[in-house]
Design an enzyme around this catalytic site. Structure first.
Site, PDB file in Angstrom:
ATOM      1  N   ILE A  93       0.824  -1.203   0.000  1.00 57.33           N
ATOM      2  CA  ILE A  93       0.000   0.000   0.000  1.00 57.33           C
ATOM      3  C   ILE A  93       0.859   1.253   0.000  1.00 57.33           C
ATOM      4  O   ILE A  93       0.511   2.256  -0.636  1.00 57.33           O
ATOM      5  CB  ILE A  93      -0.950  -0.045   1.219  1.00 57.33           C
ATOM      6  CG1 ILE A  93      -1.997  -1.160   1.018  1.00 57.33           C
ATOM      7  CG2 ILE A  93      -1.666   1.277   1.426  1.00 57.33           C
ATOM      8  CD1 ILE A  93      -2.030  -2.192   2.072  1.00 57.33           C
ATOM      9  N   ASP A  94       1.992   1.224   0.690  1.00 61.40           N
ATOM     10  CA  ASP A  94       2.856   2.392   0.771  1.00 61.40           C
ATOM     11  C   ASP A  94       3.400   2.754  -0.607  1.00 61.40           C
ATOM     12  O   ASP A  94       3.355   3.916  -1.028  1.00 61.40           O
ATOM     13  CB  ASP A  94       4.000   2.110   1.742  1.00 61.40           C
ATOM     14  CG  ASP A  94       4.467   3.354   2.472  1.00 61.40           C
ATOM     15  OD1 ASP A  94       3.805   4.395   2.378  1.00 61.40           O
ATOM     16  OD2 ASP A  94       5.502   3.283   3.163  1.00 61.40           O
ATOM     17  N   ASP A  95       3.966   1.772  -1.302  1.00 60.46           N
ATOM     18  CA  ASP A  95       4.454   2.028  -2.658  1.00 60.46           C
ATOM     19  C   ASP A  95       3.338   2.535  -3.555  1.00 60.46           C
ATOM     20  O   ASP A  95       3.532   3.467  -4.337  1.00 60.46           O
ATOM     21  CB  ASP A  95       5.062   0.754  -3.253  1.00 60.46           C
ATOM     22  CG  ASP A  95       6.529   0.617  -2.926  1.00 60.46           C
ATOM     23  OD1 ASP A  95       7.352   1.124  -3.694  1.00 60.46           O
ATOM     24  OD2 ASP A  95       6.850   0.026  -1.886  1.00 60.46           O
TER      25      ASP A  95
ATOM     26  N   GLU B 291       2.499   6.229  -2.947  1.00 61.15           N
ATOM     27  CA  GLU B 291       3.538   7.137  -3.429  1.00 61.15           C
ATOM     28  C   GLU B 291       3.658   7.120  -4.948  1.00 61.15           C
ATOM     29  O   GLU B 291       3.942   8.153  -5.567  1.00 61.15           O
ATOM     30  CB  GLU B 291       4.875   6.793  -2.769  1.00 61.15           C
ATOM     31  CG  GLU B 291       4.930   7.102  -1.281  1.00 61.15           C
ATOM     32  CD  GLU B 291       4.810   8.592  -0.985  1.00 61.15           C
ATOM     33  OE1 GLU B 291       5.375   9.412  -1.731  1.00 61.15           O
ATOM     34  OE2 GLU B 291       4.143   8.935   0.005  1.00 61.15           O
TER      35      GLU B 291
ATOM     36  N   HIS C 245       0.444   8.406   4.033  1.00 62.51           N
ATOM     37  CA  HIS C 245       0.692   8.470   2.592  1.00 62.51           C
ATOM     38  C   HIS C 245      -0.587   8.183   1.804  1.00 62.51           C
ATOM     39  O   HIS C 245      -0.831   8.789   0.756  1.00 62.51           O
ATOM     40  CB  HIS C 245       1.794   7.485   2.212  1.00 62.51           C
ATOM     41  CG  HIS C 245       3.121   7.826   2.799  1.00 62.51           C
ATOM     42  ND1 HIS C 245       4.123   6.893   3.001  1.00 62.51           N
ATOM     43  CD2 HIS C 245       3.627   9.011   3.246  1.00 62.51           C
ATOM     44  CE1 HIS C 245       5.172   7.485   3.540  1.00 62.51           C
ATOM     45  NE2 HIS C 245       4.886   8.767   3.692  1.00 62.51           N
TER      46      HIS C 245
END
Length: 685
Positions: A426-428, A431, A502
């Protein structure tokens, strides 16, 4: 490759601990003491320090231009960026132990690995798991054994110091389970003295406690192959004894009393004893079937490049497990797996060979694109368009393990690595979407379609409590962390403030600031604020990272800069600013509160603090001017920054990362926003 993949000289500076200064124990001690008194260092200062507001603005503009030029020069022809991902010597030691176990260890590889391991040793004989950190027992044991494999004599001064230190701290018996598993493979430790991990675990249904999907993706991929290893209990002939690493070679594993039966620790200790008893009577057909099912599970998750999940630990254990089940080294699965590990090797100019635990091209590329766009590069610049094309092609459009808990969610995320279609995160994804929205693409419909898929997938991965985790939804079982086997760090994947921030920032820029799901995420973030005013950083060190992630998200989602949560965060950041104008936070902050917000100033952490302050409307404050002046003054002439300190986190405290591109992308982002203002991206909310 003959140098580092990120273009640095590799052996330069203290990042590789190659110099006498970096190995000097007194230097490390004084650095830690200095950091604890709020006075940071100015590593790599080249360009002087601005003294007035006008000078700061001019210096920031010059530094931004240099940083843009430096980052543009590092882009790969295919459009991506990738910096070295530096961790610790256990990666190198385990690579040699794997090759010894499989019978493929060769002299050139061994000597190159040994050169790197020797270069990381501290003067007291130990190895740390992060720059400037204390000696760590398991890392020291594994490094010592690797150097024994390389031919270093136990009587050599550097080896004798290491062995004495290991014995003083309890010997091999006090090392982590993973270390003792590696030693058991060669008879240096008894399998009976290790926690049991039965392969029948693969049959537990998804709703049952301790099924494999109760583990985080990184642990799950490691646990499954280790169930096969635990069942097989192989022993290869040991090339030497390790008596010098025991406190008493006659009793290498002194008995320890069990915890009270009424405690969780005592309960799981007794469960482990029951599993050991089961190992002796397990029905052979059932055990054989379970191992074969586990093998199919492993093979189905091998990526196109031969690796597993794009990370080193599951790869090495999967290769061992499959080899134990009869897969010879010429089998396509084994051949591809071994080749993938070779691609994790970074060869230094001095002949040393460092193994990356993972590679981060998607993460590095989206952060680089954001930095360049915020640094003033035109949105239709060829470098940004090329990066967007590469990122769009990396989108994952098939289900992975995440779909076990979210079967009705359509795929659309991005992973961290070159090849990892099973485990997008989810973070990638958040971003990447923020990066894509900064690009004016010649095919806007293609970009919009990719963004729409990514947004849908991200929304579908929200946890029940309103936050977002890294790889899975609602991966919060309390049981896996209590297993005696799981002493190596985090093994579950609960929501975190940095990832949730994020996502909230991305959703706000997509015009979804008032969506109920975004508001739940905001509420979750507000509830997670620490009493100090900071936020805990799960995937970066630590409160500086968490706060630097959350404040820009909250203000992007519409919270006014006067909101009490924002003001508390600003006050905390101002309070922990170093005397030199920068910010830093040592990894020891994960275990010791007196280190929270304290540490030598670093480029990436200074940038994180500035991103929060700028988002909070503090552009003209003294804290921001001093931070910007520190970044401008410590920039190297080539537009880069030095940063030997580890500011990335795999497992808080237990596994630390120095992302070599962090020192480039985050300072450029912060300077760009100082010079050009906050970015205007995405859709209007």
């Amino acid at each position: 490759m003959t140098a580092t993949t990120d273009g640095s000289a590799g052996a330069t500076g203290p990042g590789t601990i190659a110099s006498a200064t970096a190995n000097d124990t007194s230097t490390r001690t004084s650095t830690a003491a200095t950091a604890g008194t709020r006075t940071g260092t100015r590593t790599g200062a080249r360009l002087g320090t601005a003294t007035s507001t006008e000078d700061v603005g001019a210096a920031a503009a010059r530094a931004t231009r240099r940083a843009v030029e430096h980052l543009l020069a590092r882009q790969h022809d295919e459009g991506w960026w990738k910096g070295d991902l530096e961790t610790n010597v256990t990666m190198d030691a385990e690579d040699l132990l794997l090759r010894e176990f499989l019978g493929i260890r060769d002299a050139p590889t061994t000597e190159a690995a040994a050169r790197h391991i020797r270069g990381e040793q501290r003067d007291d004989g130990t190895w740390a798991t992060f720059y400037g950190g204390p000696g760590e027992l398991s890392a020291t044991v594994e490094a010592y054994v690797a150097l024994r494999l390389a031919g270093d004599s136990p009587d050599a001064p550097h080896m004798a110091r290491a062995a004495a230190w290991i014995r003083e701290r309890g010997g091999i018996a006090a090392a982590r389970v993973f270390t003792r598993i590696w030693l058991a493979l060669f008879g240096w430790w008894k399998w009976d003295d290790l926690p049991e991990l039965p392969p029948e675990l693969i049959y537990l249904p998804h709703w049952f406690p301790l099924n494999i999907y109760d583990f985080g993706q990184w642990a799950r991929q490691t646990v499954v192959p280790l169930t096969i290893v635990s069942a097989k209990r192989p022993v290869r002939p040991a090339p030497f004894a390790l008596d010098e690493l025991h406190t008493d070679p006659r009793r290498p594993n002194p008995p320890r009393p069990l915890a009270p039966a009424a405690s969780w620790e005592g309960l799981f200790q007794r469960l482990d004893k029951a599993l050991h008893a089961y190992h002796r009577v397990a029905p052979r057909p059932l055990r054989r079937a379970a191992m074969n099912t586990a093998a199919r599970w492993i093979i189905e998750r091998q990526e196109n490049d031969g690796c597993w999940g794009g990370i080193q630990p599951p790869a090495v254990y999967s290769l061992i497990a499959l080899h134990l089940l009869g897969y010879d080294l010429g089998h396509p699965v084994m051949r591809a797996g071994l080749a993938s590990l070779d691609r994790f090797a970074v060869w230094r100019e001095d002949g040393a060979r460092m193994i990356e635990a993972c590679q981060s091209p998607v993460w590095d590329t989206c952060l680089a694109a954001i930095a360049l766009a915020d640094g003033g590069l035109a949105p239709d610049h060829p470098a940004l368009v090329k990066a967007a094309d590469w990122l769009i092609a990396e989108q994952i459009v098939r289900p992975g393990d995440w779909s076990v808990r979210r079967p009705r969610v359509a795929p659309g995320g991005w992973a961290f690595e070159f090849h990892n279609d099973t485990y997008p995160d989810i973070d990638d994804t958040a971003e990447v979407l923020l990066a894509l929205r900064r690009v004016k693409h010649p095919d806007p419909e293609r970009l919009d379609a990719a963004v729409a898929r990514g947004v849908r997938w991200t929304l579908g991965m929200q946890c029940r409590d309103g936050g977002w985790a890294a790889f899975d939804a609602d991966n919060t079982s309390p049981f896996p962390n209590r297993l005696p086997f799981c002493d190596f760090g985090e093994v579950i994947d609960p929501p975190s403030a940095d990832v949730t921030a994020h996502v909230v920032e991305m959703l706000a820029h997509e015009g979804l600031a008032h969506d109920p799901r975004t508001r739940r995420g905001i509420a979750w973030l507000l509830a997670e604020q620490e009493p100090s005013g900071a936020w805990f950083g799960r995937w970066g060190v630590n409160n500086v990272y968490g706060t630097g992630s959350v404040v820009p998200a909250l203000t992007a989602a519409g919270l006014p800069v006067s909101h009490p949560a924002v003001r508390r965060a600003v006050a905390w950041l101002e309070a922990v600013q170093n005397d030199d104008g920068g910010w830093g936070e040592d990894l020891r902050s994960y275990r010791d509160e007196k280190w929270v917000g304290r540490g030598a100033s670093t480029a990436s952490q200074t940038a994180w603090a500035l991103l929060a302050l700028l988002a909070a409307g503090e552009r003209d404050s003294a804290a921001v001017e001093r931070g910007v002046a520190w970044l401008a003054g410590t920039q190297r002439e080539d537009g880069s920054w030095d940063e030997p300190y580890f500011t990335g986190t795999g497992f808080p405290w237990d596994f630390s990362i120095n992302y070599h591109l962090y020192r480039q992308v985050f300072p450029l982002t912060a300077l760009g926003r100082y010079v050009h203002g906050e970015p205007s991206i995405g859709k209007e909310s």
